[in-house]
Design a protein around this motif. Structure first.
Motif, PDB file in Angstrom:
ATOM      1  N   GLY A  24      -7.729   9.357   7.037  1.00 39.56           N
ATOM      2  CA  GLY A  24      -8.621   8.254   7.359  1.00 39.56           C
ATOM      3  C   GLY A  24      -8.612   7.842   8.812  1.00 39.56           C
ATOM      4  O   GLY A  24      -9.228   6.830   9.177  1.00 39.56           O
ATOM      5  N   ALA A  25      -7.925   8.599   9.661  1.00 36.51           N
ATOM      6  CA  ALA A  25      -7.901   8.288  11.093  1.00 36.51           C
ATOM      7  C   ALA A  25      -9.035   9.027  11.796  1.00 36.51           C
ATOM      8  O   ALA A  25      -9.580  10.008  11.282  1.00 36.51           O
ATOM      9  CB  ALA A  25      -6.556   8.669  11.701  1.00 36.51           C
ATOM     10  N   ASN A  26      -9.372   8.559  12.987  1.00 33.77           N
ATOM     11  CA  ASN A  26     -10.480   9.121  13.751  1.00 33.77           C
ATOM     12  C   ASN A  26      -9.954   9.955  14.916  1.00 33.77           C
ATOM     13  O   ASN A  26      -9.163   9.474  15.725  1.00 33.77           O
ATOM     14  CB  ASN A  26     -11.363   7.987  14.290  1.00 33.77           C
ATOM     15  N   VAL A  27     -10.386  11.205  15.000  1.00 36.81           N
ATOM     16  CA  VAL A  27     -10.027  12.064  16.127  1.00 36.81           C
ATOM     17  C   VAL A  27     -11.110  11.913  17.188  1.00 36.81           C
ATOM     18  O   VAL A  27     -12.245  12.343  16.990  1.00 36.81           O
ATOM     19  CB  VAL A  27      -9.894  13.539  15.697  1.00 36.81           C
ATOM     20  N   VAL A  28     -10.756  11.299  18.311  1.00 40.28           N
ATOM     21  CA  VAL A  28     -11.763  11.055  19.353  1.00 40.28           C
ATOM     22  C   VAL A  28     -12.070  12.314  20.143  1.00 40.28           C
ATOM     23  O   VAL A  28     -13.132  12.413  20.772  1.00 40.28           O
ATOM     24  CB  VAL A  28     -11.320   9.928  20.311  1.00 40.28           C
ATOM     25  N   GLY A  29     -11.145  13.278  20.130  1.00 40.67           N
ATOM     26  CA  GLY A  29     -11.420  14.506  20.857  1.00 40.67           C
ATOM     27  C   GLY A  29     -10.248  15.459  20.867  1.00 40.67           C
ATOM     28  O   GLY A  29      -9.118  15.096  20.529  1.00 40.67           O
ATOM     29  N   LEU A  30     -10.549  16.708  21.235  1.00 39.12           N
ATOM     30  CA  LEU A  30      -9.541  17.747  21.412  1.00 39.12           C
ATOM     31  C   LEU A  30      -9.544  18.133  22.883  1.00 39.12           C
ATOM     32  O   LEU A  30     -10.555  18.617  23.401  1.00 39.12           O
ATOM     33  CB  LEU A  30      -9.861  18.976  20.555  1.00 39.12           C
ATOM     34  N   ALA A  31      -8.449  17.899  23.560  1.00 41.36           N
ATOM     35  CA  ALA A  31      -8.343  18.225  24.982  1.00 41.36           C
ATOM     36  C   ALA A  31      -7.477  19.466  25.149  1.00 41.36           C
ATOM     37  O   ALA A  31      -6.405  19.568  24.556  1.00 41.36           O
ATOM     38  CB  ALA A  31      -7.744  17.050  25.749  1.00 41.36           C
ATOM     39  N   ARG A  32      -7.945  20.398  25.976  1.00 40.79           N
ATOM     40  CA  ARG A  32      -7.202  21.643  26.182  1.00 40.79           C
ATOM     41  C   ARG A  32      -6.210  21.548  27.329  1.00 40.79           C
ATOM     42  O   ARG A  32      -5.309  22.374  27.444  1.00 40.79           O
ATOM     43  CB  ARG A  32      -8.174  22.788  26.442  1.00 40.79           C
ATOM     44  N   ASP A  33      -6.397  20.551  28.199  1.00 37.27           N
ATOM     45  CA  ASP A  33      -5.486  20.397  29.329  1.00 37.27           C
ATOM     46  C   ASP A  33      -5.436  18.936  29.753  1.00 37.27           C
ATOM     47  O   ASP A  33      -6.116  18.075  29.174  1.00 37.27           O
ATOM     48  CB  ASP A  33      -5.906  21.291  30.501  1.00 37.27           C
ATOM     49  N   VAL A  34      -4.635  18.652  30.764  1.00 39.20           N
ATOM     50  CA  VAL A  34      -4.431  17.282  31.222  1.00 39.20           C
ATOM     51  C   VAL A  34      -5.714  16.678  31.785  1.00 39.20           C
ATOM     52  O   VAL A  34      -5.990  15.487  31.596  1.00 39.20           O
ATOM     53  CB  VAL A  34      -3.301  17.251  32.279  1.00 39.20           C
ATOM     54  N   GLU A  35      -6.512  17.484  32.460  1.00 36.93           N
ATOM     55  CA  GLU A  35      -7.758  16.975  33.039  1.00 36.93           C
ATOM     56  C   GLU A  35      -8.697  16.456  31.951  1.00 36.93           C
ATOM     57  O   GLU A  35      -9.251  15.354  32.058  1.00 36.93           O
ATOM     58  CB  GLU A  35      -8.450  18.071  33.856  1.00 36.93           C
ATOM     59  N   GLU A  36      -8.865  17.241  30.883  1.00 32.51           N
ATOM     60  CA  GLU A  36      -9.712  16.797  29.780  1.00 32.51           C
ATOM     61  C   GLU A  36      -9.091  15.589  29.083  1.00 32.51           C
ATOM     62  O   GLU A  36      -9.804  14.657  28.687  1.00 32.51           O
ATOM     63  CB  GLU A  36      -9.913  17.936  28.778  1.00 32.51           C
ATOM     64  N   ALA A  37      -7.775  15.587  28.938  1.00 32.94           N
ATOM     65  CA  ALA A  37      -7.094  14.462  28.296  1.00 32.94           C
ATOM     66  C   ALA A  37      -7.309  13.173  29.084  1.00 32.94           C
ATOM     67  O   ALA A  37      -7.526  12.104  28.502  1.00 32.94           O
ATOM     68  CB  ALA A  37      -5.602  14.761  28.172  1.00 32.94           C
ATOM     69  N   SER A  38      -7.271  13.268  30.406  1.00 32.12           N
ATOM     70  CA  SER A  38      -7.470  12.087  31.256  1.00 32.12           C
ATOM     71  C   SER A  38      -8.869  11.514  31.073  1.00 32.12           C
ATOM     72  O   SER A  38      -9.060  10.292  31.100  1.00 32.12           O
ATOM     73  CB  SER A  38      -7.235  12.452  32.723  1.00 32.12           C
ATOM     74  N   THR A  39      -9.849  12.395  30.881  1.00 27.32           N
ATOM     75  CA  THR A  39     -11.224  11.938  30.659  1.00 27.32           C
ATOM     76  C   THR A  39     -11.321  11.123  29.375  1.00 27.32           C
ATOM     77  O   THR A  39     -11.918  10.042  29.349  1.00 27.32           O
ATOM     78  CB  THR A  39     -12.182  13.142  30.588  1.00 27.32           C
ATOM     79  N   PHE A  40     -10.713  11.626  28.299  1.00 30.32           N
ATOM     80  CA  PHE A  40     -10.708  10.882  27.031  1.00 30.32           C
ATOM     81  C   PHE A  40      -9.933   9.575  27.175  1.00 30.32           C
ATOM     82  O   PHE A  40     -10.331   8.541  26.638  1.00 30.32           O
ATOM     83  CB  PHE A  40     -10.085  11.729  25.918  1.00 30.32           C
ATOM     84  N   LEU A  41      -8.830   9.631  27.901  1.00 32.58           N
ATOM     85  CA  LEU A  41      -7.982   8.448  28.087  1.00 32.58           C
ATOM     86  C   LEU A  41      -8.752   7.324  28.774  1.00 32.58           C
ATOM     87  O   LEU A  41      -8.586   6.146  28.441  1.00 32.58           O
ATOM     88  CB  LEU A  41      -6.751   8.829  28.913  1.00 32.58           C
ATOM     89  N   ASN A  42      -9.600   7.689  29.723  1.00 32.03           N
ATOM     90  CA  ASN A  42     -10.337   6.689  30.492  1.00 32.03           C
ATOM     91  C   ASN A  42     -11.612   6.207  29.808  1.00 32.03           C
ATOM     92  O   ASN A  42     -12.203   5.212  30.233  1.00 32.03           O
ATOM     93  CB  ASN A  42     -10.695   7.259  31.872  1.00 32.03           C
ATOM     94  N   SER A  43     -12.024   6.906  28.749  1.00 25.36           N
ATOM     95  CA  SER A  43     -13.304   6.558  28.123  1.00 25.36           C
ATOM     96  C   SER A  43     -13.181   6.092  26.675  1.00 25.36           C
ATOM     97  O   SER A  43     -14.182   5.733  26.057  1.00 25.36           O
ATOM     98  CB  SER A  43     -14.258   7.761  28.177  1.00 25.36           C
ATOM     99  N   HIS A  44     -11.962   6.085  26.133  1.00 23.24           N
ATOM    100  CA  HIS A  44     -11.764   5.673  24.743  1.00 23.24           C
ATOM    101  C   HIS A  44     -10.560   4.743  24.613  1.00 23.24           C
ATOM    102  O   HIS A  44      -9.635   4.792  25.425  1.00 23.24           O
ATOM    103  CB  HIS A  44     -11.528   6.889  23.833  1.00 23.24           C
ATOM    104  N   THR A  45     -10.595   3.930  23.576  1.00 24.11           N
ATOM    105  CA  THR A  45      -9.422   3.141  23.197  1.00 24.11           C
ATOM    106  C   THR A  45      -8.602   3.989  22.242  1.00 24.11           C
ATOM    107  O   THR A  45      -9.075   4.365  21.168  1.00 24.11           O
ATOM    108  CB  THR A  45      -9.834   1.828  22.510  1.00 24.11           C
ATOM    109  N   LEU A  46      -7.385   4.315  22.637  1.00 23.48           N
ATOM    110  CA  LEU A  46      -6.559   5.234  21.860  1.00 23.48           C
ATOM    111  C   LEU A  46      -5.374   4.510  21.222  1.00 23.48           C
ATOM    112  O   LEU A  46      -4.783   3.614  21.824  1.00 23.48           O
ATOM    113  CB  LEU A  46      -6.038   6.364  22.751  1.00 23.48           C
TER     114      LEU A  46
END
Length: 218
Positions: A24-46
């Motif tokens: 029942g949890a929501n996966v906001v995204g799959l990041a392949r590296d730190v750069e992609e992870a940083s993008t999700f980090l800055n654009s979503h509430t995690l």
């Protein structure tokens, strides 16, 4: 619950995502590296990040260190394969919420999610029942905890509290970044370790035993 998965193996990332969504949890995204992870980090509430230590084009430990400094309220769980002692020490220093070893079982991911949901993450202490009634004991005041039959003695600077719970139950309520089990009967607050020896720690001027299986964590 919003979850980010930072994993460069697509099949592994998809498998983790399927398990998370089944709970029942929501996966906001799959990041392949730190750069992609940083993008999700800055654009979503995690609410939680699963973070592989060994990423093909970047370093998961470095990103974990950044998370601890810039987003201390977001718990992250390291995904690890076989790692050497020095890498393990660096990972521990990042103060992750927990670790999951590869290859993992579905129950490992489910348990991690449930621990986040039921833990005191985001709070500042334990609520325990003592002879004085319900008491809030701040995490930073806890030195160490010792099992005593069906009870645990929670030692703080001012006093000790006898609380009916197992060490495992208490460990599930404590922030894993600060607290570590050292022995089947002991948990210590890393922030209060005064000295380290081969098979003991000194905490609040007390000698705390460290079992062989835990020594590489200190």
């Amino acid at each position: 619950m919003n979850v980010l998965i930072v994993e460069d193996e697509l099949l592994v990332a998809d498998h983790i995502a399927d398990i998370i969504q089944s709970q029942g949890a929501n996966v906001v995204g799959l990041a392949r590296d730190v750069e992609e992870a940083s993008t999700f980090l800055n654009s979503h509430t995690l609410d939680l990040i699963f973070l592989d230590i060994f990423l093909e084009n970047s370093n998961g430990i470095d990103f974990g260190r950044k998370l601890r400094n810039t987003h201390p309220n977001i718990p992250f769980i390291f995904l690890t394969a076989n790692i050497d002692k020095e890498t393990l020490r660096e990972a521990v220093d990042c103060k992750p919420f927990s670790y999951i070893s590869k290859p993992f079982q579905e129950t490992d991911i489910i348990a991690a999610i449930e621990l986040i949901k039921s833990s005191n993450h985001g709070t500042n202490g334990l609520k325990i029942k003592s002879s004085d009634g319900m008491v809030d004991v701040p995490f930073n005041e806890i030195f160490y905890i010792v099992a005593d039959g069906v009870y645990c003695n929670i030692h703080t600077e001012k006093r000790s509290y006898l609380h009916r719970a197992s060490l495992t139950e208490l460990m599930n309520l404590l922030p894993h970044a600060e607290f570590q089990r050292t022995h089947r009967s002991y948990i210590v607050n890393r922030n209060h370790i005064q000295a380290k020896k081969s098979d003991n720690l000194i905490v609040a001027n007390e000698l705390i035993p460290v079992s062989k299986s835990y020594r590489n964590l200190f």
